[in-house]
Design a protein around this motif. Structure first.
Motif, PDB file in Angstrom:
ATOM      1  N   ALA A 136       0.554  -1.107   0.047  1.00  0.00           N
ATOM      2  CA  ALA A 136      -0.074  -0.033   0.093  1.00  0.00           C
ATOM      3  C   ALA A 136       0.872   1.321  -0.048  1.00  0.00           C
ATOM      4  N   ASP A 137       2.142   1.164   0.607  1.00  0.00           N
ATOM      5  CA  ASP A 137       3.034   2.411   0.501  1.00  0.00           C
ATOM      6  C   ASP A 137       3.276   2.758  -0.803  1.00  0.00           C
ATOM      7  N   TYR A 138       3.350   1.772  -1.781  1.00  0.00           N
ATOM      8  CA  TYR A 138       3.929   2.005  -2.968  1.00  0.00           C
ATOM      9  C   TYR A 138       2.975   2.225  -4.218  1.00  0.00           C
ATOM     10  N   VAL A 139       1.626   2.374  -3.620  1.00  0.00           N
ATOM     11  CA  VAL A 139       0.405   2.654  -4.643  1.00  0.00           C
ATOM     12  C   VAL A 139      -0.055   3.573  -4.175  1.00  0.00           C
ATOM     13  N   ASP A 143      -2.361   0.995 -10.354  1.00  0.00           N
ATOM     14  CA  ASP A 143      -2.131  -0.007  -9.078  1.00  0.00           C
ATOM     15  C   ASP A 143      -1.208  -0.799  -9.487  1.00  0.00           C
ATOM     16  N   VAL A 144       0.124  -0.180 -10.061  1.00  0.00           N
ATOM     17  CA  VAL A 144       1.433  -0.831 -10.198  1.00  0.00           C
ATOM     18  C   VAL A 144       2.458  -0.280  -9.113  1.00  0.00           C
ATOM     19  N   PRO A 145       2.918  -1.112  -8.065  1.00  0.00           N
ATOM     20  CA  PRO A 145       3.774  -0.600  -7.234  1.00  0.00           C
ATOM     21  C   PRO A 145       5.056   0.100  -8.035  1.00  0.00           C
ATOM     22  N   ALA A 146       5.405   1.332  -7.415  1.00  0.00           N
ATOM     23  CA  ALA A 146       6.273   2.146  -8.061  1.00  0.00           C
ATOM     24  C   ALA A 146       6.836   3.345  -6.954  1.00  0.00           C
ATOM     25  N   ARG A 147       8.066   3.634  -7.138  1.00  0.00           N
ATOM     26  CA  ARG A 147       8.689   4.531  -6.349  1.00  0.00           C
ATOM     27  C   ARG A 147       9.764   5.465  -7.117  1.00  0.00           C
ATOM     28  N   VAL A 148      10.208   6.641  -6.512  1.00  0.00           N
ATOM     29  CA  VAL A 148      11.169   7.520  -7.267  1.00  0.00           C
ATOM     30  C   VAL A 148      12.584   7.241  -6.440  1.00  0.00           C
ATOM     31  N   ALA A 149      13.611   7.124  -6.977  1.00  0.00           N
ATOM     32  CA  ALA A 149      15.006   6.814  -6.709  1.00  0.00           C
ATOM     33  C   ALA A 149      15.955   8.071  -7.188  1.00  0.00           C
ATOM     34  N   HIS A 156      20.816  12.622 -10.809  1.00  0.00           N
ATOM     35  CA  HIS A 156      19.490  12.170 -11.418  1.00  0.00           C
ATOM     36  C   HIS A 156      18.445  11.431 -10.470  1.00  0.00           C
ATOM     37  N   ALA A 157      17.482  11.502 -11.166  1.00  0.00           N
ATOM     38  CA  ALA A 157      16.034  11.120 -10.443  1.00  0.00           C
ATOM     39  C   ALA A 157      15.680   9.815 -11.416  1.00  0.00           C
ATOM     40  N   TRP A 158      14.980   8.965 -11.241  1.00  0.00           N
ATOM     41  CA  TRP A 158      14.541   7.647 -12.008  1.00  0.00           C
ATOM     42  C   TRP A 158      13.361   7.067 -11.206  1.00  0.00           C
ATOM     43  N   ALA A 159      12.620   6.333 -11.791  1.00  0.00           N
ATOM     44  CA  ALA A 159      11.537   5.463 -11.224  1.00  0.00           C
ATOM     45  C   ALA A 159      12.031   3.818 -11.307  1.00  0.00           C
ATOM     46  N   GLU A 160      11.441   3.418 -10.257  1.00  0.00           N
ATOM     47  CA  GLU A 160      11.827   2.035 -10.055  1.00  0.00           C
ATOM     48  C   GLU A 160      10.394   1.166  -9.782  1.00  0.00           C
ATOM     49  N   VAL A 161      10.268   0.241 -10.529  1.00  0.00           N
ATOM     50  CA  VAL A 161       8.742  -0.479 -10.366  1.00  0.00           C
ATOM     51  C   VAL A 161       9.120  -1.990  -9.777  1.00  0.00           C
TER      52      VAL A 161
END
Length: 751
Positions: free
Chosen positions: A456-459, A541-547, A570-575
């Protein structure tokens, strides 16, 4: 007897040369007008991407010239230019067409899919404009301004060339553009000299047009004039132009209080400079410069997405990895290239609508290095030498499992994931990570996870997220069945439709940052790209976050390590994919794309890398190239038809030859040397039984001879009565034609 050869008729090349010789000066003056107008509009900076609407001025001028050289009627030109103008405005506003790089390197289904998504988004945007205008709401979308400006400039450019070429009315064609430039310069407080630069070619063009119009009138009325009158006309026009330019430039200085203040400041400044000459000539040396700030390892600050990205060419750190070194630039590309990595320091999970909050990590559930890497990962050893000042968050490839003394491996939720922390005084350390093999991702990985709380934290998304962001996410994903396909579609959409730029204007405090980037901003940096991808995936509804951290940097072959500079921040996405863990995605357009589900061979990476480094030609430029080519084709066709078409005959001549062609079909022909009277004398006995047809031929012959050789003009009533007589004789002509056709068939049967 002396025989004098008649002069040869001019060839089409001679006519083309004459046309170019007569038209080069107006073409140059028009080009100068458009250049100055475009420069003024661009310098005003009403929006950051002024080229999206200023280019339509040139495009309208090109199509106006092509349409003016064609034979289209004014009504057809109006309808055609209106439809085409709306298409150009739609492209300038919504960028429906793909960029040159996309059209070159993407398959057609992906190109059509992207155009479909952009067209639907533009349609929704127009609906929101209409709703906001109807309810009196404030619009914070500069694309409505771009659309209106593009339509206005398109119309100005098209009308300018149409009035100059087709209607021969320079003043009528130049007036709208002159008013538009004047309004732009007044509202933007541009210098008066800039408008004077616009007036110069405008006045010269007006003088040139007036002279040629007067000369055409003199020649038509057969009034003699001196050959050198053109030179006098040109000199007078130039003198008047210079006088008006000087008046325009001097008017703000002599006619306003602010102008007098400028003059006073100018003389005061000159006096002060004269008084200080001696002291400046013998002044002391400049004081020593203050030392510059120390280099700091700063990663993007995502507490607010609008925060600037760290810049600079200073070396931040050196990294050595256990992967094989890349081949030298001069070596031939053989085999596969080593994987690319990100030196990650932090991850952000909670989206606030304006920025991100980092994840609260603990030391529970850290990965066990004795178990070994899971499916889709391999062991990667890294050695870091940090030469810049830094904080406690240190760098490692996703996901670190062991580190040297003095470092803490802080576990994160959801399988074998961790970050590094250590003392700020630490400069060298080593790390072992379970690095990702992107080609080994399971495309059918499920989105469910055993830990609902962790997932739930990642959506998570704020309740204030606008609905149009969720609608766009569903539109981009379409019918994609797996999380990997959804992630790849979102990544491709962001890379293709949003230009990378560092100077992003600030948005309203109450507006969602991702919503601003997706619908209103002229572009964005990596903070916006990564945040937009994560938010769109969470809406699906796909878990993702920013790194955040640094990209790989450049490889130093002498040192055998990667040099990471400040520009690499840089900043990118992680799935998240169960079984594979967190996988990096690169939505930022100025970075090389990443491939998934297949090995990263040399051919793959070579094909991808130029797309990120090549200059980005947006869809409008692609449309400009295509439409310009079409305009030039129409213009060339119009020019050729202009030189090759014969002079339009008089109505009486046209009617006579129409009857002659009809009689020829009926078998009544004459030779090339037969005169009209001789033809009538030969054909009259054959038309004795056909009274109307014979009378029509006789009257048409009389009008034909009167037009060519008579001193009296043919009256409209005479021509109308002959035409009516010819129409009434069509039945007799048809009977003769039928007999002639039957005779030919009879001859064929006898043979």
């Amino acid at each position: 007897m002396i025989v004098v050869d008649a002069p040869a008729p001019p060839t089409w090349t001679m006519r083309l040369y004459a046309w170019v010789r007569a038209s080069w000066l107006p073409a140059v003056l028009c080009g100068a007008l458009l250049i100055v107008a475009t420069s003024s509009l661009t310098a005003a900076r009403w929006v950051n991407e002024s080229a999206r609407y200023t280019n339509t001025l040139w495009l309208g001028a090109l199509f106006g010239a092509a349409l003016a050289a064609s034979r289209f009627r004014p009504r057809a030109v109006f309808a055609y230019s209106l439809v085409l103008g709306l298409a150009v405005v739609a492209e300038a506003t919504g960028r429906v067409l793909p960029t040159f790089a996309q059209a070159q390197g993407s398959p057609w289904p992906e190109i059509i899919w992207g155009m479909h998504v952009r067209a639907l988004t533009l349609f929704d945007q127009v609906g929101r404009w209409a709703t906001a205008i109807a309810y009196g709401e404030t619009l914070r979308d500069n694309r409505l301004f771009i659309a209106l400006a593009a339509l206005l400039l398109w119309s100005m450019g098209l009308w300018l060339m149409w009035a100059l070429i087709r209607r021969r009315q320079a003043l009528a064609g130049l007036t709208p553009l002159a008013i538009g430039v004047a309004v732009n310069n007044t509202l933007a407080d541009r210098p008066a000299a800039e408008y004077a630069m616009f007036l110069a070619p405008m006045l010269l063009l007006l003088g040139h047009s007036a002279y040629h119009r007067a000369r055409a009138d003199w020649e038509k009325r057969r009034i003699s004039y001196a050959e050198y009158i053109g030179a006098d006309w040109a000199v007078n026009t130039a003198v008047a132009t210079v006088a008006i330019m000087l008046l325009v430039i001097a008017a703000p200085l002599l006619g306003t209080p602010s102008g007098w203040r400028v003059l006073n400041d100018l003389f005061r400044s000159a006096h002060s400079r004269t008084a200080d000459t001696a002291s400046r000539l013998f002044g002391d040396v400049n004081p020593p410069r203050a030392p510059g700030p120390a280099v700091t390892a700063r990663t993007p600050d995502l507490s607010l997405i609008r925060n600037p990205i760290p810049r600079g060419d200073e070396t931040v750190m050196w990294v050595t990895v256990s992967d094989p070194a890349p081949p030298p630039p001069e070596a031939p590309a053989v085999g596969g290239l080593p994987p690319s990595h990100y030196w990650r320091s932090q991850v952000f999970v909670t989206y606030t609508g304006q920025g991100w909050e980092p994840l609260n990590a603990d030391d529970s559930g850290r990965p066990d290095p004795q178990i070994g890497p899971p499916w889709g990962r391999y062991i990667l050893h890294q050695q870091y030498e940090i030469v810049a000042a830094h904080g406690r968050e240190l760098f490692a490839v996703n996901a670190p499992v062991t580190a040297s003394a003095g470092l803490n491996v802080i576990a994160l939720p959801l399988e074998a994931d961790a970050v590094l922390r250590g003392e700020a005084s630490l400069t060298t350390y080593s790390v072992t990570s379970w690095a990702t093999r992107r080609e080994a991702i399971d495309p059918a990985g499920a989105t469910t996870d055993s830990s609902a709380l962790a997932r739930a934290d990642y959506v998570q998304l704020p309740a204030s997220l606008p609905q149009r962001v969720r609608d766009l996410a569903r539109r981009i994903a379409g019918e994609a069945p797996t999380p990997l396909e959804k992630a790849e579609r979102v990544q491709a959409y962001l890379r293709a439709n949003y230009p990378y730029r560092l100077d992003v204007p600030s948005h309203a405090p109450e507006q969602d940052a991702v919503d601003y980037f997706l619908f209103d901003a002229p572009g964005g940096n990596c903070n916006y790209y990564a945040s937009a991808m994560v938010v769109l995936l969470r809406a699906l509804d796909v878990p993702a976050r920013v790194a955040v951290g640094y990209v790989m940097g450049s490889f130093d072959f002498e040192r055998g390590a990667y040099r990471v500079s400040a520009d690499s921040a840089h900043a990118w996405a992680e799935v998240y994919f169960p079984g594979s863990g967190w996988i990096e995605f690169e939505p930022t357009a100025n970075r090389p794309a990443l491939s998934y589900g297949r090995p990263q061979t040399t051919e793959t990476m070579v094909a991808v890398a130029p797309r990120a480094s090549a200059p980005q030609l947006d869809g409008f430029v692609l449309a400009l190239i295509g439409l310009t080519t079409l305009a030039l084709a129409i213009a060339c066709r119009g020019v050729l038809r202009h030189f090759h078409r014969p002079a339009r005959p008089e109505p009486a001549v046209r009617l006579y030859w129409q009857i002659r062609r009809a009689l020829a079909w009926a078998g009544l022909r004459g030779t090339a040397t037969t005169t009209p009277d001789e033809f009538s004398a030969v054909v009259a006995p054959k038309l004795a039984k056909d009274g109307r047809l014979g009378a029509a031929l006789a009257q048409a012959t009389a009008l034909y001879e009167q037009t060519l050789y008579g001193s009296r003009l043919v009256r409209a009533g005479e021509l109308w009565r002959t035409e009516q007589l010819w129409r009434s004789a069509r039945g007799e002509w048809l009977a003769i034609w039928t007999r002639e056709l039957r005779r030919w068939f009879t001859i064929g049967e006898k043979k």
